[in-house]
Design an enzyme around this catalytic site. Structure first.
Site, PDB file in Angstrom:
ATOM      1  N   GLU A  26       0.817  -1.220   0.000  1.00 16.66           N
ATOM      2  CA  GLU A  26       0.000   0.000   0.000  1.00 16.66           C
ATOM      3  C   GLU A  26       0.853   1.275   0.000  1.00 16.66           C
ATOM      4  OE1 GLU A  26      -4.088  -1.273   2.230  1.00 16.66           O
ATOM      5  OE2 GLU A  26      -2.304  -1.294   3.464  1.00 16.66           O
ATOM      6  N   ASP A 221     -11.578  -6.475  -2.893  1.00 14.27           N
ATOM      7  CA  ASP A 221     -12.509  -7.603  -2.782  1.00 14.27           C
ATOM      8  C   ASP A 221     -13.865  -7.046  -2.389  1.00 14.27           C
ATOM      9  OD1 ASP A 221     -12.921  -7.979   0.368  1.00 14.27           O
ATOM     10  OD2 ASP A 221     -10.861  -7.371   0.004  1.00 14.27           O
TER      11      ASP A 221
HETATM   12  N1  ADE Z   1      -9.207  -4.817   3.489  1.00 18.56           N
HETATM   13  C1  ADE Z   1      -9.346  -5.319   2.238  1.00 18.56           C
HETATM   14  N2  ADE Z   1     -10.389  -6.172   2.185  1.00 18.56           N
HETATM   15  C2  ADE Z   1     -10.931  -6.209   3.423  1.00 18.56           C
HETATM   16  C3  ADE Z   1     -12.005  -6.910   3.994  1.00 18.56           C
HETATM   17  N3  ADE Z   1     -12.738  -7.749   3.266  1.00 18.56           N
HETATM   18  N4  ADE Z   1     -12.266  -6.725   5.312  1.00 18.56           N
HETATM   19  C4  ADE Z   1     -11.502  -5.868   6.040  1.00 18.56           C
HETATM   20  N5  ADE Z   1     -10.468  -5.195   5.562  1.00 18.56           N
HETATM   21  C5  ADE Z   1     -10.178  -5.352   4.255  1.00 18.56           C
END
Ligand code: ADE
Length: 259
Positions: A26, A221
């Site tokens: 990141e 996601d």
């Molecule tokens: N960062 C990236 N994806 C995430 C998720 N599904 N839950 C929490 N933090 C995240």
């Protein structure tokens, strides 16, 4: 020794901005555009001091979760006297109209795991959250119009649509969400657009010290049962989109006369 170092840092004249992310992926692209002059280690974390587009800057990889990001935000403020903090990173999508690669600029950031457990329910202590700085939001929205983002390419190597940039609500908890039921709950209770693991902690520290903040997140996601595998597939890509927007924000800050 530590007290002496903090004193030296506090007496520095130039105000800096603080840029942080949780993981190396990141912050590495921000690192690439940064002119690094010095590296400090405080509390087992590395702080890179220098400038980005001539804006004095401290950059840190905070680590994952609320405690780690609290530590870094506090060090940015107490150790380096930063004038503002920008967080760059990835998130899970909560708003169903959003897709992997899209970006959420924080309007507010709220803790989703802070509350009371009852036998059959969970009562959040706060559903409103911390407001991000309105000037930084404006800069970010302008930057969002100019920045060139990378469209998501899925596993089939089919080029996806251009990422959307929205102003929205970010929910934070010390949990990686891989559950459609929990995604729906976070959407319903907090009206959140995405979920991550650091933003509200940074926001809370910044609010306590009256330091402006902004959280930028690109979706790796959709916080559902596929989140694990999607995260692995798209984290680099999403981190790049978030970094590109943050770079553009800093470019605008460099031009801004208000600094
Ligand atoms: N960062 C990236 N994806 C995430 C998720 N599904 N839950 C929490 N933090 C995240």
């Amino acid at each position: 020794m530590y007290a002496c170092m903090i004193f030296l840092l506090l007496t520095q004249e130039t105000k800096m901005i603080g840029v942080m992310g949780a993981m190396e992926v990141e912050v590495e692209l921000i690192d690439d555009v940064m002119k690094i002059e010095r590296i400090d280690t405080i509390g087992m974390k590395t702080y890179k001091i220098g400038s980005i587009f001539d804006v004095p800057c401290v950059l840190a990889e905070a680590g994952v979760g609320k405690v780690a990001s609290t530590q870094t935000a506090q060090t940015f403020i107490m150790g380096y006297g930063v004038e503002l903090i920008i967080f760059t990173g990835v998130a899970g999508g909560i708003n169903p109209v959003l897709e992997v690669g899209d970006i959420v600029i924080s309007k507010e950031v709220v803790h989703h795991d802070f509350g009371q457990i009852l036998p059959d329910s969970f009562i959040p202590f706060d559903t409103i959250g911390f407001p991000a700085d309105s000037y930084l939001i404006r800069l970010a929205l302008d930057a969002g119009e100019k920045v060139e983002l990378v469209p998501v390419i899925d596993e089939m190597k089919i080029e996806g649509r251009m990422p959307e940039v929205i102003l929205g609500r970010i929910a934070t908890g010390d949990q990686f969400i891989s559950s459609e039921a929990k995604r729906l709950w976070i959407e319903r209770v907090f009206n959140a657009d995405c979920v991550e693991m650091e933003g509200a902690a940074v926001a809370q520290v910044c609010s306590a010290y009256d330091v402006p903040f902004l959280i930028i997140r690109s979706l790796s996601d959709l916080a559902n049962e596929d989140a694990d595998i999607d995260f692995q597939t798209f984290v680099v890509h999403a981190a790049e989109n978030s970094s590109r927007l943050v770079e553009e924000i800093i470019r605008q800050l460099a031009r801004s006369e208000d600094r």
